[in-house]
Design a protein around this motif. Structure first.
Motif, short mmCIF file in Angstrom:
data_model
loop_
_atom_site.label_atom_id
_atom_site.label_comp_id
_atom_site.label_asym_id
_atom_site.label_seq_id
_atom_site.Cartn_x
_atom_site.Cartn_y
_atom_site.Cartn_z
N ALA A 115 -26.79 31.33 -4.76
CA ALA A 115 -27.25 32.72 -4.88
C ALA A 115 -28.04 32.86 -6.17
O ALA A 115 -27.72 32.22 -7.16
CB ALA A 115 -26.06 33.68 -4.88
N TRP A 116 -29.08 33.70 -6.17
CA TRP A 116 -29.82 33.94 -7.40
C TRP A 116 -29.11 35.04 -8.19
O TRP A 116 -28.34 35.81 -7.66
CB TRP A 116 -31.27 34.33 -7.11
N TYR A 153 -38.70 34.15 -9.56
CA TYR A 153 -37.37 34.21 -10.17
C TYR A 153 -36.38 33.33 -9.40
O TYR A 153 -35.71 32.47 -9.98
CB TYR A 153 -36.89 35.65 -10.18
N ALA A 154 -36.30 33.51 -8.10
CA ALA A 154 -35.33 32.76 -7.30
C ALA A 154 -35.70 31.29 -7.21
O ALA A 154 -34.84 30.42 -7.29
CB ALA A 154 -35.22 33.37 -5.91
N MET A 158 -33.55 27.72 -7.82
CA MET A 158 -33.39 26.71 -6.77
C MET A 158 -34.02 25.38 -7.19
O MET A 158 -33.46 24.31 -6.93
CB MET A 158 -34.01 27.20 -5.46
N ARG A 159 -35.17 25.45 -7.84
CA ARG A 159 -35.86 24.24 -8.25
C ARG A 159 -35.01 23.44 -9.24
O ARG A 159 -34.92 22.21 -9.16
CB ARG A 159 -37.21 24.60 -8.88
N ARG A 160 -34.38 24.15 -10.20
CA ARG A 160 -33.55 23.45 -11.18
C ARG A 160 -32.36 22.76 -10.50
O ARG A 160 -31.99 21.64 -10.86
CB ARG A 160 -33.07 24.42 -12.25
N PHE A 161 -31.74 23.43 -9.53
CA PHE A 161 -30.65 22.81 -8.80
C PHE A 161 -31.16 21.61 -8.02
O PHE A 161 -30.52 20.55 -8.00
CB PHE A 161 -29.99 23.82 -7.85
N GLY A 162 -32.30 21.76 -7.36
CA GLY A 162 -32.85 20.66 -6.59
C GLY A 162 -33.19 19.47 -7.47
O GLY A 162 -32.90 18.31 -7.12
N GLU A 170 -34.59 24.60 0.06
CA GLU A 170 -34.99 25.50 1.14
C GLU A 170 -34.87 26.94 0.66
O GLU A 170 -33.77 27.45 0.46
CB GLU A 170 -34.11 25.29 2.38
N GLN A 171 -36.02 27.57 0.43
CA GLN A 171 -36.00 28.95 -0.02
C GLN A 171 -35.85 29.91 1.16
O GLN A 171 -36.00 29.51 2.32
CB GLN A 171 -37.29 29.26 -0.79
#
Length: 324
Positions: A115-116, A153-154, A158-162, A170-171
């Motif tokens: 979650a963002w 923002y989101a 997600m990119r950092r986690f990936g 997957e956005q």
């Protein structure tokens, strides 16, 4: 870390921490310099090869953890934080611990829902790299609103986690809230959206913070233009205390009859409870009501929070009446 450097860091750590060799002795054995050994030991700590634990006999964290674990049936990590730190500094300390806790739980072939929000943004900045294969990071809820698409923002979170776990990202390119429930129903029938929903349904891990209406460090959903005055009035009249992934709930954990949930793009609370590992990260005593609601809804299997919030949670529970 390259494979050769990873192996050198592991050897240096084993000799330093397990065999009690000095850095000079390690340097001679590895035929390198003392400064290189120092860098290898730092790399071992940063990558998670070495985890340092300090056992303080005056530390009340373990006692708080035991009380929270027994009351709510969650694995809990209480982060010791000085009372002199402000809310932003406290969040950073909790985020560091959360990142260290999440890393060992992530494996190959995992589908990880994220979650963002302000809390997860902080956590994402402290993730350490771990090699996995065929893993997926899937966004749990849309991020657009009347003022912004929310994509930047989101997607940064997600990119950092990936990047940390070598996972495909997957956005979820939909608004946080639709204007009309009928629009959401129509969009949920689109195949492109159904693909994301199917990934969410297969999650093995969900990672989220708790949004709170009255938090001192404002939750992004309440401070970022996602809710207008009419929406906030609806939340007030519905006795809402917080949200997870933009799905709202009351202090007793219930969410029925909260009409904003019909327009929210986050997973329903019943669906979230089906995920095997649900990691909740909370920082700041001003989020206590939202946290209590999330725990009442049984949304978390793992909880990471600061010491002051943990103490407030235990104090609340000791005063709460018991049924029967």
């Amino acid at each position: 870390m390259a494979a050769s450097r990873h192996a050198d860091a592991l050897r240096a750590a084993q000799m330093y921490y397990l065999q009690d060799l000095t850095m000079d002795a390690i340097a001679r054995e590895l035929r390198t310099s003392r400064s290189t050994v120092s860098r290898l030991l730092s790399a071992a700590r940063d990558s998670g090869l070495v985890q340092v634990q300090i056992r303080n006999p005056l530390d009340t964290g373990p006692e708080l953890e035991g009380m929270i674990r027994r009351r709510f049936n969650v694995d809990v990590h209480v982060v010791p934080v000085l009372e002199t730190l402000n809310e932003a500094e406290t969040l950073d300390r909790v985020a560091i611990q959360a990142a260290r806790t999440i890393g060992p739980l992530v494996d190959s072939n995992a589908i990880i829902g994220v979650a963002w929000g302000s809390t997860l943004s902080a956590v994402s900045r402290h993730l350490t790299r771990k090699i996995t294969h065929d893993s997926v990071i899937v966004q749990l809820n849309g991020a657009g609103n009347m003022h912004t698409t929310g994509i930047t923002y989101a997607s940064d979170i997600m990119r950092r986690f990936g990047s940390a776990y070598g996972a495909r990202v997957e956005q979820f390119p939909v608004p946080a809230f639709f204007d009309h429930a009928a629009t959401k129903t129509a969009m949920w029938n689109e195949r492109s959206v159904q693909r994301i929903l199917e990934l969410q349904a297969k999650m093995s891990i969900a990672i989220f913070g708790v949004g709170s209406v009255n938090a001192d460090y404002p939750s992004h959903v309440y401070a970022g233009g996602y809710l207008d005055e009419a929406d906030l009035n609806i939340l007030a009249t519905s006795d809402v205390v917080g949200d997870v992934a933009t799905v709202f709930f009351r202090s007793d954990g219930s969410s029925d009859g909260i009409i904003l949930n019909e327009r929210s793009t986050g997973p329903g609370l019943a669906q979230l409870r089906q995920v095997r590992r649900r990691i909740c990260v909370v920082s700041g005593v001003s989020k206590i009501n939202g946290l209590r609601g999330a725990l009442a809804a049984n949304l978390a299997t793992d909880l990471i929070l600061d010491e002051a919030t943990a103490r407030r949670l235990v104090d609340f529970e000791s005063l709460a009446p018991r049924n029967g």
